[in-house]
Design a protein around this motif. Structure first.
Motif, short mmCIF file in Angstrom:
data_model
loop_
_atom_site.label_atom_id
_atom_site.label_comp_id
_atom_site.label_asym_id
_atom_site.label_seq_id
_atom_site.Cartn_x
_atom_site.Cartn_y
_atom_site.Cartn_z
N TYR A 59 82.26 -80.62 -25.87
CA TYR A 59 81.29 -81.62 -25.44
C TYR A 59 80.36 -82.00 -26.59
O TYR A 59 80.20 -81.25 -27.55
CB TYR A 59 80.46 -81.09 -24.26
CG TYR A 59 81.23 -80.99 -22.97
CD1 TYR A 59 81.37 -82.09 -22.13
CD2 TYR A 59 81.82 -79.79 -22.58
CE1 TYR A 59 82.07 -82.00 -20.94
CE2 TYR A 59 82.52 -79.68 -21.39
CZ TYR A 59 82.64 -80.79 -20.57
OH TYR A 59 83.34 -80.71 -19.39
N LEU A 60 79.73 -83.15 -26.45
CA LEU A 60 78.71 -83.55 -27.41
C LEU A 60 77.52 -82.59 -27.32
O LEU A 60 77.25 -82.02 -26.25
CB LEU A 60 78.24 -84.98 -27.13
CG LEU A 60 79.25 -86.10 -27.42
CD1 LEU A 60 78.71 -87.43 -26.89
CD2 LEU A 60 79.56 -86.20 -28.90
N PRO A 61 76.80 -82.38 -28.41
CA PRO A 61 75.63 -81.48 -28.37
C PRO A 61 74.60 -81.96 -27.36
O PRO A 61 74.54 -83.15 -27.01
CB PRO A 61 75.09 -81.56 -29.80
CG PRO A 61 76.23 -82.05 -30.63
CD PRO A 61 77.04 -82.94 -29.74
N ARG A 120 76.45 -84.28 -19.84
CA ARG A 120 77.08 -84.02 -21.13
C ARG A 120 78.46 -84.68 -21.11
O ARG A 120 79.21 -84.53 -20.14
CB ARG A 120 77.22 -82.52 -21.38
CG ARG A 120 75.91 -81.81 -21.58
CD ARG A 120 76.14 -80.41 -22.10
NE ARG A 120 76.64 -80.41 -23.47
CZ ARG A 120 77.04 -79.31 -24.11
NH1 ARG A 120 77.02 -78.14 -23.50
NH2 ARG A 120 77.47 -79.38 -25.36
N THR A 121 78.76 -85.39 -22.14
CA THR A 121 80.04 -86.10 -22.19
C THR A 121 80.95 -85.47 -23.23
O THR A 121 80.51 -84.79 -24.16
CB THR A 121 79.82 -87.59 -22.54
OG1 THR A 121 79.07 -87.67 -23.76
CG2 THR A 121 79.04 -88.28 -21.44
N ASP A 169 83.27 -84.88 -26.37
CA ASP A 169 83.28 -85.33 -27.76
C ASP A 169 84.68 -85.88 -28.04
O ASP A 169 85.58 -85.15 -28.47
CB ASP A 169 82.95 -84.17 -28.70
CG ASP A 169 82.83 -84.62 -30.15
OD1 ASP A 169 83.09 -85.81 -30.42
OD2 ASP A 169 82.50 -83.79 -31.01
N LYS A 180 85.91 -87.61 -30.26
CA LYS A 180 86.40 -87.56 -31.64
C LYS A 180 87.34 -86.37 -31.85
O LYS A 180 88.13 -86.35 -32.80
CB LYS A 180 85.23 -87.47 -32.61
CG LYS A 180 84.34 -88.70 -32.65
CD LYS A 180 85.04 -89.87 -33.30
CE LYS A 180 84.12 -91.06 -33.46
NZ LYS A 180 84.82 -92.23 -34.05
N GLU A 219 71.49 -82.45 -27.67
CA GLU A 219 70.57 -83.45 -28.17
C GLU A 219 71.16 -84.86 -28.14
O GLU A 219 70.43 -85.85 -28.29
CB GLU A 219 70.12 -83.11 -29.59
CG GLU A 219 71.23 -83.02 -30.61
CD GLU A 219 71.75 -81.61 -30.79
OE1 GLU A 219 72.32 -81.32 -31.86
OE2 GLU A 219 71.58 -80.80 -29.84
N GLU A 220 72.48 -84.98 -27.95
CA GLU A 220 73.12 -86.29 -27.86
C GLU A 220 73.44 -86.66 -26.41
O GLU A 220 74.11 -87.66 -26.16
CB GLU A 220 74.40 -86.30 -28.69
CG GLU A 220 74.17 -86.10 -30.18
CD GLU A 220 75.45 -86.16 -30.99
OE1 GLU A 220 76.42 -86.77 -30.51
OE2 GLU A 220 75.48 -85.61 -32.10
N SER A 221 72.96 -85.87 -25.47
CA SER A 221 73.19 -86.13 -24.05
C SER A 221 71.93 -86.72 -23.43
O SER A 221 70.83 -86.58 -23.97
CB SER A 221 73.57 -84.84 -23.33
OG SER A 221 74.71 -84.26 -23.92
N TYR A 222 72.09 -87.38 -22.31
CA TYR A 222 70.93 -87.95 -21.62
C TYR A 222 71.21 -88.02 -20.13
O TYR A 222 72.36 -87.96 -19.69
CB TYR A 222 70.58 -89.34 -22.17
CG TYR A 222 71.69 -90.36 -22.07
CD1 TYR A 222 71.77 -91.23 -20.99
CD2 TYR A 222 72.67 -90.45 -23.06
CE1 TYR A 222 72.79 -92.16 -20.90
CE2 TYR A 222 73.70 -91.37 -22.98
CZ TYR A 222 73.74 -92.23 -21.89
OH TYR A 222 74.76 -93.15 -21.80
#
Length: 455
Positions: free
Chosen positions: A182-184, A193-194, A196, A198, A186-189
């Motif tokens: 998952y994305l970190p 959590r979504t 990653d 990439k 700090e990159e979630s809102y």
């Protein structure tokens, strides 16, 4: 020496007596083979047709002069590849990566499948060699792990379902692995959590047959190429393709929401489309291997430019559109495809963006939306002069040094000219667009089926 000759003669006589061919040249008899139409595909009978512009090229591009060519029979998807179908590919890649990471961590901490209720349940299946066949054990002992990570060739465990509900994670090791996907924070809102995306990379190998044929002395290992492709569609195309336009809902929902499951996938590059074809072949043949005695299928691929146009014409010679033409409306005044019929008016044909892949009437080969909806990648590089020098049997030009790749069929945002079966356009291989998708083909095994062979 005489004894050896005598022994050879005796063996030869015995071999002949015990043979069922009665000493005749009958050939090697394999299993009976019956062609099976791939799921979701239509058989396109091979034949000859006039490829290129039958009328004057009103746009003045002059990149498609008329010429008679012949293509072999093949299967083609009845519809463009949909979001739902492409999501199956994405989920397969994602799940395979998760299972590999779980197995590697289980190996590092010394857990096996016997350690129930732990990450050990996802350990490599070859951790226990006692149930292996002689061949499997030989391959494991001699070839496994010959790579940069040391885990190449290991068999991951697909028998146990993955757990995505955080409240049901089986142990801290499982949580650790899932956290890496998952994305970190700090990159979630908004508490979500979504993934990653990439990290959703698909690796495959293929043999460059053309290079091998041109360089007869080249080593086999030198023509086996390895590709690694990030396979998640670029959803930002809905924003980037249209400046000063509000398309955020399409960016947010189009690919993943079930409401759009039967709509054509967009935002995929030419390389991602080719990766999908390779995965589809691997996925089908994995199933075939599980069925005792089942033959492997030949590979799925993108159509050549000549195959695409032949299929789009649906058996109609010199037609302007898949339904014939020369008009884009039926005799009842209904538009025959999804495109931009009037300047600034995208909805005159009852569709604003894309429509479901099985919309409008199919052509005579039962193929849907060969004109409009989304343009389609084909396995060809764009050269405005290519029709002048291509072969007349299965013609195709795909220069790997030319990154301009052909797209065909026109799309929901194009004018009628690009919907014509003979119109050519291109996009760069690493580009993704909100109006480009694709469909796949598979070669027909045999030569009996032709559309004009009886004539």
């Amino acid at each position: 020496m005489k004894k050896f000759i005598l022994l050879t003669a005796v063996i030869t006589i015995l071999a002949s007596c015990g043979s069922k061919d009665r000493g005749e040249l009958v050939g090697v008899k394999g299993k009976k083979w019956h062609p099976e139409k791939p799921y979701g595909m239509e058989l396109i009978p091979g034949g000859a047709y006039i490829m290129g512009k039958a009328d004057d090229d009103l746009a003045g591009i002059n990149d498609a002069p008329a010429k008679t060519v012949t293509v072999r029979a093949f299967y083609m998807d009845a519809t463009e590849i949909t979001n739902s179908e492409y999501r199956q590919f994405v989920h397969w890649v994602r799940d395979s990566i998760v299972r590999m990471r779980l197995a590697v961590l289980a190996d590092e901490v010394g857990l096996t499948q016997e350690d129930e209720g732990t990450i050990g349940e996802f350990a490599f299946k070859d951790a226990d060699t006692s149930n292996m066949t002689v061949y499997e054990k030989y391959m494991f002992e001699n070839y496994t792990g010959l790579g940069p990570t040391g885990y190449e060739g290991r068999k991951i465990n697909k028998d146990i379902d993955l757990i995505f509900d955080t409240s049901e994670y089986i142990d801290e090791y499982y949580a650790e692995v899932m956290d890496t996907m998952y994305l970190p924070l700090e990159e979630s809102y908004n508490g979500q959590r979504t993934w990653d995306v990439k990290k959703f990379k698909f690796q495959y190998n293929y043999m460059d047959i053309k290079e091998a044929a041109k360089n007869r002395g080249i080593a086999r290992k030198d023509v086996i190429k390895k590709e690694e492709v990030e396979i998640y569609p670029d959803t930002t195309v809905w924003i980037r393709d249209f400046a000063y336009s509000y398309n955020e809902p399409m960016h947010n929902d189009y690919f993943w929401h079930d409401a759009y499951g039967d709509y054509p996938v967009v935002g995929v590059t030419w390389k991602q489309a080719k990766a999908f074809c390779e995965w589809r072949t691997i996925n089908k043949n994995t199933y075939q291997k599980s069925k005792k005695g089942a033959a492997l299928v030949n590979r799925f691929r993108l159509p050549s430019e000549a195959e695409w146009e032949y299929a789009a014409r649906g058996g109609l010679q010199a037609a302007t559109y898949p339904w014939g033409g020369p008009y884009t409306k039926s005799d009842r005044g209904c538009f025959m495809a999804n495109f931009k019929p009037v300047r600034g008016d995208y909805a005159a044909d009852q569709a604003l963006y894309t429509v479901e892949a099985k919309s409008y009437e199919p052509n005579d080969y039962n193929l849907y939306n060969m004109a409009g909806n989304v343009s389609e990648w084909v396995n060809a590089s764009y050269d405005p002069n290519s029709y002048e020098y291509t072969s007349t049997i299965n013609p195709n030009v795909n220069d790997e040094d030319n990154t301009r790749k052909v797209i065909r069929g026109g799309s929901w945002k194009d004018v009628a000219y690009f919907l014509q079966v003979s119109s050519r356009d291109y996009e760069y291989a690493d580009s993704a667009r909100s109006y480009i998708g694709f469909r796949t083909v598979q070669d027909y095994m045999g030569t009996k089926v032709t559309s004009n062979g009886s004539n």
